[in-house]
Design a protein around this motif. Structure first.
Motif, PDB file in Angstrom:
ATOM      1  N   GLN B 322    -107.332 -20.826  56.837  1.00  0.00           N
ATOM      2  CA  GLN B 322    -106.832 -22.184  56.577  1.00  0.00           C
ATOM      3  C   GLN B 322    -105.313 -22.169  56.416  1.00  0.00           C
ATOM      4  OE1 GLN B 322    -110.533 -24.148  56.915  1.00  0.00           O
ATOM      5  NE2 GLN B 322    -108.525 -25.053  56.712  1.00  0.00           N
ATOM      6  N   TYR B 323    -104.789 -21.086  55.844  1.00  0.00           N
ATOM      7  CA  TYR B 323    -103.334 -20.985  55.729  1.00  0.00           C
ATOM      8  C   TYR B 323    -102.699 -20.891  57.115  1.00  0.00           C
ATOM      9  CZ  TYR B 323     -98.670 -19.438  54.562  1.00  0.00           C
ATOM     10  OH  TYR B 323     -97.299 -19.354  54.475  1.00  0.00           O
ATOM     11  N   PHE B 324    -103.344 -20.113  57.940  1.00  0.00           N
ATOM     12  CA  PHE B 324    -102.904 -19.945  59.329  1.00  0.00           C
ATOM     13  C   PHE B 324    -102.892 -21.307  60.045  1.00  0.00           C
ATOM     14  CE2 PHE B 324    -104.633 -19.026  63.652  1.00  0.00           C
ATOM     15  CZ  PHE B 324    -103.530 -18.375  64.166  1.00  0.00           C
ATOM     16  N   LEU B 325    -103.944 -22.084  59.820  1.00  0.00           N
ATOM     17  CA  LEU B 325    -104.047 -23.401  60.463  1.00  0.00           C
ATOM     18  C   LEU B 325    -102.969 -24.345  59.920  1.00  0.00           C
ATOM     19  CD1 LEU B 325    -105.865 -24.778  62.564  1.00  0.00           C
ATOM     20  CD2 LEU B 325    -107.217 -25.686  60.680  1.00  0.00           C
ATOM     21  N   HIS B 326    -102.670 -24.211  58.645  1.00  0.00           N
ATOM     22  CA  HIS B 326    -101.598 -25.011  58.036  1.00  0.00           C
ATOM     23  C   HIS B 326    -100.261 -24.676  58.699  1.00  0.00           C
ATOM     24  CE1 HIS B 326     -98.469 -26.072  55.164  1.00  0.00           C
ATOM     25  NE2 HIS B 326     -98.265 -24.809  54.872  1.00  0.00           N
ATOM     26  N   GLN B 327    -100.044 -23.387  58.910  1.00  0.00           N
ATOM     27  CA  GLN B 327     -98.777 -22.983  59.529  1.00  0.00           C
ATOM     28  C   GLN B 327     -98.700 -23.452  60.977  1.00  0.00           C
ATOM     29  OE1 GLN B 327     -97.177 -19.095  58.500  1.00  0.00           O
ATOM     30  NE2 GLN B 327     -96.426 -20.516  56.958  1.00  0.00           N
ATOM     31  N   LEU B 328     -99.864 -23.403  61.636  1.00  0.00           N
ATOM     32  CA  LEU B 328     -99.933 -23.802  63.041  1.00  0.00           C
ATOM     33  C   LEU B 328     -99.709 -25.296  63.202  1.00  0.00           C
ATOM     34  CD1 LEU B 328    -100.758 -22.022  65.520  1.00  0.00           C
ATOM     35  CD2 LEU B 328    -103.035 -22.998  65.288  1.00  0.00           C
ATOM     36  N   SER B 329    -100.313 -26.090  62.311  1.00  0.00           N
ATOM     37  CA  SER B 329    -100.308 -27.543  62.484  1.00  0.00           C
ATOM     38  C   SER B 329     -99.201 -28.220  61.696  1.00  0.00           C
ATOM     39  CB  SER B 329    -101.644 -28.119  62.027  1.00  0.00           C
ATOM     40  OG  SER B 329    -101.823 -27.905  60.632  1.00  0.00           O
ATOM     41  N   GLY B 330     -98.707 -27.563  60.647  1.00  0.00           N
ATOM     42  CA  GLY B 330     -97.751 -28.217  59.759  1.00  0.00           C
ATOM     43  C   GLY B 330     -98.390 -29.267  58.867  1.00  0.00           C
ATOM     44  N   LYS B 332    -100.792 -30.831  55.738  1.00  0.00           N
ATOM     45  CA  LYS B 332    -100.919 -30.476  54.328  1.00  0.00           C
ATOM     46  C   LYS B 332    -102.061 -29.489  54.125  1.00  0.00           C
ATOM     47  CE  LYS B 332    -103.193 -34.962  53.482  1.00  0.00           C
ATOM     48  NZ  LYS B 332    -103.064 -36.278  52.815  1.00  0.00           N
ATOM     49  N   TRP B 333    -101.945 -28.719  53.052  1.00  0.00           N
ATOM     50  CA  TRP B 333    -102.804 -27.545  52.886  1.00  0.00           C
ATOM     51  C   TRP B 333    -103.240 -27.371  51.449  1.00  0.00           C
ATOM     52  CZ3 TRP B 333    -100.352 -22.714  50.840  1.00  0.00           C
ATOM     53  CH2 TRP B 333    -101.244 -21.630  50.784  1.00  0.00           C
TER      54      TRP B 333
END
Lengths: 137, 566, 433
Positions: B322-330, B332-333
């Motif tokens: 999920q952190y990876f997806l946050h970084q990918l999408s920008g 909120k996380w």
């Protein structure tokens, strides 16, 4: 009489936290919240000694509480009043669109209230909230 | 309410009883399917209507800490989809993370009657049950997350398999859980330090055990405890290009443990771990390879995690992903690690047709469903709400049943993705019987819910009647008819009561919560208690005595007893 | 001696939910409590003081004794008649009671708000925008080598927080105080600050500026001012280095951040800082929740309505707009025409103007104690203490749920919140359906 401008902080104190659990009509709760911690220089400036009463006024209201020496370090220009009925009288209900009223960092005026009394819970409720007539249910 | 109902002349699809489209009458008394009923029974004329057992969703995030934090995170998700209070139903909000009542109503309207929350942090499972108890109509259960648990990792490291089994039995009992869930084995513990592991044989720092050992160990434990479901695995490396190999390696890691009777490992939302290629640029579908493996090895089952284009909220116990997806999408996380056990993450996400990666993901899910030959080992899910909300199931059914429906979407997706996917060349179209298999019969069988997923005598009277006459409609050419029929039943019957009629919910009833108790030998149990108590305070911030959920806590508990081999 | 000792009792004062209390009961009274902090023993030994024990209803200007049945009937009729009743409080009761409260507000088309709106409401508004990197408290106990308290004074407000969960606790990977750094950021040198390795004193109402400067320093951006919020840039950069170089950092914040100027913007800045730090190390953030079940009130309300507080049911579906649908705003605008207060004392806590409106509308209070709010009420429904006199589930500040126990009987005849609210909901339904 000398008035000074200060920033009012309200918050939890351990004694307030403890005494509120004992009951809000008790003498000890009254003592723990109907008070104002104030820096030694500031209290001199308004001509009071610790233990004498002070009037706090803000644009929202005014209330008399007893001065006490700071239990934790307090800078000049800042006063601390524990959460409770007394500080509520001088807190603002604007929330800036957040729902959260202003309880901390309220600009206030302090002046001596040597001759005035700190109102008890009963007296304060009567003064602030007395209903002219109870609304019929 | 009538205690007896007869459904007359329905076109029945009941794969567990080998019934495919026969015209039959079905009788109900006291919540069960029976041979016959009295003459006063209420009659439902279902001629020209399709009837199936109530739907069984094996993997849908509907309750618990991360789901609720997802709701809290996203007021914007709720504002666009509200349910108004009626005389019989509560109000609520919907879209990708519906409120509890809305969740129950919407499943019931689609003809689903049993749903499993597939990832509950054991320490927070009271919360999960509070929400499940607040979810009306459907039966439910939850799978505790055990793949990063300190006790389990230590027992496996030390080769103490019996104790590990006894611990898992205790955990299921303490949390009123149903099955063993493994998410990113070992990887979430490593994420506790903000770090990542990638390979099945990477040792977990401080624990000296590998993901492979965790999966194998818990697979053995599952068998020792004779649990009703099999290990339910979200593999390592989810969301990374090339991860289809991790998926195959994970399946293969337990191959030698198979006994040939039934699958022993379930790989969930396999779309998310079905990526080929080495980067986002050359990402491809690993579905053909995975499907080949599944077709050749009957110790494995999978579910789809189908992607639906549009806005949703991703949430998994896979904190690092999920952190990876946050970084990918920008976007909120949220991250929520849980002491000594697991973690989770939440990121809102929009799947776009025109995005190359998202289009490939969409294709992977469908390719898997179409390339795996045995419908008893591939279940339909969107990994709600990760691939998309469960309310999109009718779309997925239409894509599976109609090549025309697929072609229409293929023509609208990213062009490069269109060229690289095999999907356009796949002709298979699911039959209604196969749809009934992948949406109810097969998941019920995989969960060993003996009275669910079929309409035989003695089965729970959980039934969906759809306004669909396969003899009159050429389904493969009418995907819109399929979607419309599966969106809303004519009747949904739960425990013999009509709970939804043409989309109108009849009221608030509450189903059962299934959980498992596997009894290990008294001696082993006593030894285990001593061992847990000696360390519990070191691992947890709550007292051992306050950990287990008390017996009266659940609204309608339904215990499944098993006898352990140890 | 007929004394009974009960272990592993769950405390129901603050959001720490300490569950290791040992309580001695003699003759159905708590006579001794071990392992508790001052606030907790204050409650455990003082729960029998100043109780409401008799349902009361106002006649003219005086409160007269009545029965639960009669008081509930009048309450039901009062809220049915209202066009926008307010249902407020909820943070000192059980999840079970809160859930009935939400249904009551839905059934009567009112506003449902909990004390979050006057404590960590801005925190939730911040989370809507940024999200949060968080964990359970045990993660911090096991892993954190750096702990920050910002605008929070746990020595006074959460007395066992540091010893059970943070700097003074013993974890798997951090054994003692010397394995961890403690940083305190506050406008004054609090008793917590006195224990800190690093104390940063900032000017009141400048938290946002300091937080943003710190984030800039973490990113390695140049800051041109010499001081921000009264803190030198050198000190800010030094602090940033400490944050980046820790293995696992935890930022706890209190009302010092939510209540001072900037409110939700302060929280967005804090959440952003912590999110940013995760690209360099592991970092988590957690609000220091005050009342023992305010987190439960948020959770229950969220799963039932999608929103954590300030829910408006007046249109038949949940609507949410803090600043508009939150209690203080509604009251300050004079909108609500009746109020049911459960386990809360808004007359003591709300700013004068909001409290004043409460006392000008029919006010019904369910509470175990006599408080300024019950003193101003038209109807008082006495209730039992959750976790002492009745059971109920409750959420720790990190979302760990515990089942509190019943230790002693409530005062004779006194009902529980769940009993009172269920009867009220039933009465409302029977009158309206």
């Amino acid at each position: 009489m000398k008035k000074i401008q200060v920033t009012l902080l309200s918050g939890r104190s351990l004694s307030q936290g403890r005494e509120k659990e004992q009951g809000k009509l008790s003498e000890s709760y009254f003592k723990s919240v109907a008070c104002c911690e104030i820096n030694g220089e500031d209290i001199k400036e308004i001509g009071l000694d610790y233990g004498e009463n002070v009037r706090i006024s803000t644009k929202y209201g005014t209330v008399v509480v007893k001065t006490t020496a700071p239990k934790q370090t307090l800078e000049r220009g800042i006063i601390f009043v524990p959460y409770g009925l007394w500080v509520a009288q001088v807190s603002g209900s604007e929330t800036d669109g957040t729902g959260m009223p202003s309880y901390k960092g309220i600009s206030s005026t302090l002046e001596s209230a040597k001759k005035e009394k700190v109102l008890t819970v009963d007296q304060l409720i009567k003064k602030s909230f007395s209903r002219k007539k109870s609304k019929k249910l | 309410m009538e205690k007896e109902i007869s459904i007359i002349n329905a076109i029945v699809f009941d794969p567990l009883n080998n019934i495919e489209g026969e015209k039959l009458d079905v009788h109900i008394r006291n919540g069960k399917i029976v041979e016959s009923v009295g003459r006063k029974a209420r009659k439902i004329n279902a001629s020209g209507k399709t009837m199936m057992p109530g739907g069984v969703d094996i993997h849908s995030h509907i309750a618990g800490s991360k789901v609720n934090t997802g709701r809290l995170l996203r007021p914007e998700d709720h504002r666009k989809d509200v349910e108004i209070k009626t005389k019989h139903t509560h109000s609520g909000v919907g879209y990708s993370i519906p409120s509890t009542r809305t969740t129950g109503y919407r499943y019931a309207k689609m003809g689903y009657t049993t749903v499993f929350e597939p990832a509950t942090p054991p320490l927070k499972t009271r919360h999960t049950h509070e929400e499940l108890d607040s979810t009306p109509i459907i039966d439910k259960g939850c799978f505790p997350l055990l793949g990063n648990n300190w006790f389990i990792m230590e027992y496996l490291r030390d080769g103490r398999l019996d104790e590990c089994a006894a611990f898992v039995a205790w955990m299921l009992k303490a949390t009123k859980g149903y099955a063993i869930k493994i998410v990113d084995p070992g990887g979430v513990e490593v994420w506790g330090w903000g770090k990542f592991i990638k390979r099945l044989d990477d040792p977990i720092p401080n624990f000296d055990v590998t993901p492979r050992e965790i999966v194998r160990g818990l697979c053995k434990v599952n068998k020792m405890l004779n649990l009703p479901h099999i290990i339910h695995v979200h593999t390592n490396n989810l969301g990374s290009p090339g991860n289809y190999q991790t998926t195959i390696e994970t399946m293969d890691a337990v191959r030698d443990l198979a006994d040939g009777k039934r699958p022993i490992i379930h790989i969930t939302h396999v779309q998310f771990t079905g990526f080929s290629g080495s980067s986002w640029v050359n990402l491809g579908s690993g579905a053909p390879e995975i499907a080949d493996y599944v077709n050749d090895h009957n110790h494995v089952s999978v579910d789809l995690g189908q992607v639906i284009f549009g806005d949703t909220t991703t949430m998994t116990a896979d904190g690092p992903f999920q952190y990876f997806l946050h970084q990918l999408s920008g976007n909120k996380w949220v991250n929520l690690d849980v002491e000594a056990e697991t973690g989770s993450g939440i990121v809102p996400f929009q799947y776009k047709r025109t995005n190359y990666v998202n289009a490939i993901q969409w294709g992977i899910g469908l390719e898997l469903a179409l390339l795996v030959k045995d419908p008893w080992r591939v279940f339909m899910t969107t990994d709600h709400p990760n691939g998309g909300p469960f309310t999109s199931y009718p779309k997925v059914i239409a894509w599976l049943m109609s090549k025309k429906a697929r072609e229409k979407m293929i023509s609208r997706i990213n062009r490069t993705a269109r060229r690289r996917l095999d999907l356009p060349n796949i002709d298979r179209e699911y039959t209604l019987g196969e749809i009934a298999t992948i949406t109810r019969a097969a998941p019920a069988k995989s969960l060993t819910l003996m009275n669910k997923g079929h309409l035989g005598l003695g089965a729970d009277a959980d039934i969906a009647i759809y306004d669909l006459d396969p003899s009159k409609v050429d389904l493969e050419n009418k995907p819109s008819t399929i979607r419309k029929a599966f969106k809303e039943t004519l009747y949904t019957i739960k425990n013999g009561k009509i709970v939804s009629k043409q989309g109108q919910i009849a009221g608030n009833s509450y189903g059962n919560t299934f959980y498992t108790e596997s009894q290990v030998s008294k001696n082993l149990e006593a030894d285990l208690m001593k061992d847990i108590q000696s360390r519990f305070k070191d691992y947890y911030t709550i007292e051992f005595e306050n950990y287990p959920i008390s017996d009266g806590f659940l609204r309608n508990p339904a215990k499944i007893n098993c006898k352990a081999d140890v | 001696m007929s004394q009974e000792v009960i272990s592993n009792v769950i405390c129901t004062v603050c959001g720490c939910s300490c569950d290791h209390l040992q309580v001695t009961i003699d003759n159905d009274k708590i006579v001794k409590v071990k392992n508790a902090c001052a606030m907790s023993s204050g409650k455990m030994l003082g729960y029998r003081n100043e109780r409401t024990t008799q349902p009361m209803m106002k006649k003219g200007t005086t409160l007269k004794p009545t029965t639960y049945e009669r008081a509930i009937d009048v309450t039901a009729k009062t809220i049915i008649k209202s066009s926008s009743p307010l249902f407020y409080g909820w943070s000192l009761t059980s999840n079970e009671a809160i859930a009935i409260g939400v249904d009551l507000a839905e059934e009567t088309g009112g506003f449902f708000d909990n004390t979050t709106s006057t404590c960590h409401g801005p925190t939730i508004l911040g989370v809507h925008e940024i999200g949060e990197s968080s964990c359970t408290l045990g993660e911090i106990r096991h892993r954190a080598d750096l702990v920050i308290y910002w605008g929070s004074n746990p020595v006074h407000a959460h007395p066992l927080h540091m010893s059970r969960y943070t700097v003074m606790s013993k974890g798997r990977f951090r054994k003692s105080r010397s394995d961890r750094k403690l940083i305190v950021v506050d406008v004054r040198k609090t008793d917590t600050a006195k224990l800190a390795d690093v104390f940063i004193q900032l000017e009141p109402n400048n938290d946002y500026e300091l937080m943003v400067a710190l984030r800039a320093a973490v990113r390695g951006d140049e800051i041109e001012q010499e001081t921000v919020a009264g803190v030198s840039i050198d000190k800010i950069e030094e602090l940033a280095e400490m944050l980046i170089n820790c293995e696992f950092g935890a930022l706890f914040f209190g009302l010092g951040l939510t209540m001072s100027a900037g409110k939700s913007k302060n929280i967005e800045a804090a959440l952003s800082l912590v999110t940013e730090l995760n690209s360099k190390t592991k970092f988590v953030i957690m609000p220091m929740r005050g009342h023992f079940n305010v987190n439960g009130a948020n959770n229950v309300t969220t799963w039932l309505t999608g929103y954590p507080y300030a829910v408006d049911f007046t249109q038949g579906f949940p609507r949410y707009n803090p600043g508009e649908t939150s209690a203080v705003d509604l009251l300050a605008r004079g909108e609500c025409d009746s109020a049911l207060i459960v386990a809360s004392d808004p007359i003591s806590n709300f700013p004068y103007q909001a409290a004043k409106h409460l006392t000008s509308i029919p006010l019904i209070t369910i509470d175990p104690h006599i408080t300024p709010t019950t003193m101003c009420s038209n109807i008082i429904l006495p209730s039992a203490h959750v976790g002492i006199e009745t059971t109920g589930s409750t959420y720790r500040m990190d979302g760990v749920v515990l089942e509190t126990r019943k230790l002693v009987d409530p005062p004779k005849g006194v009902k529980t919140d769940v009993e009172i609210l269920s009867a009220l909901l039933k009465r409302v339904k029977s009158l309206t359906r």
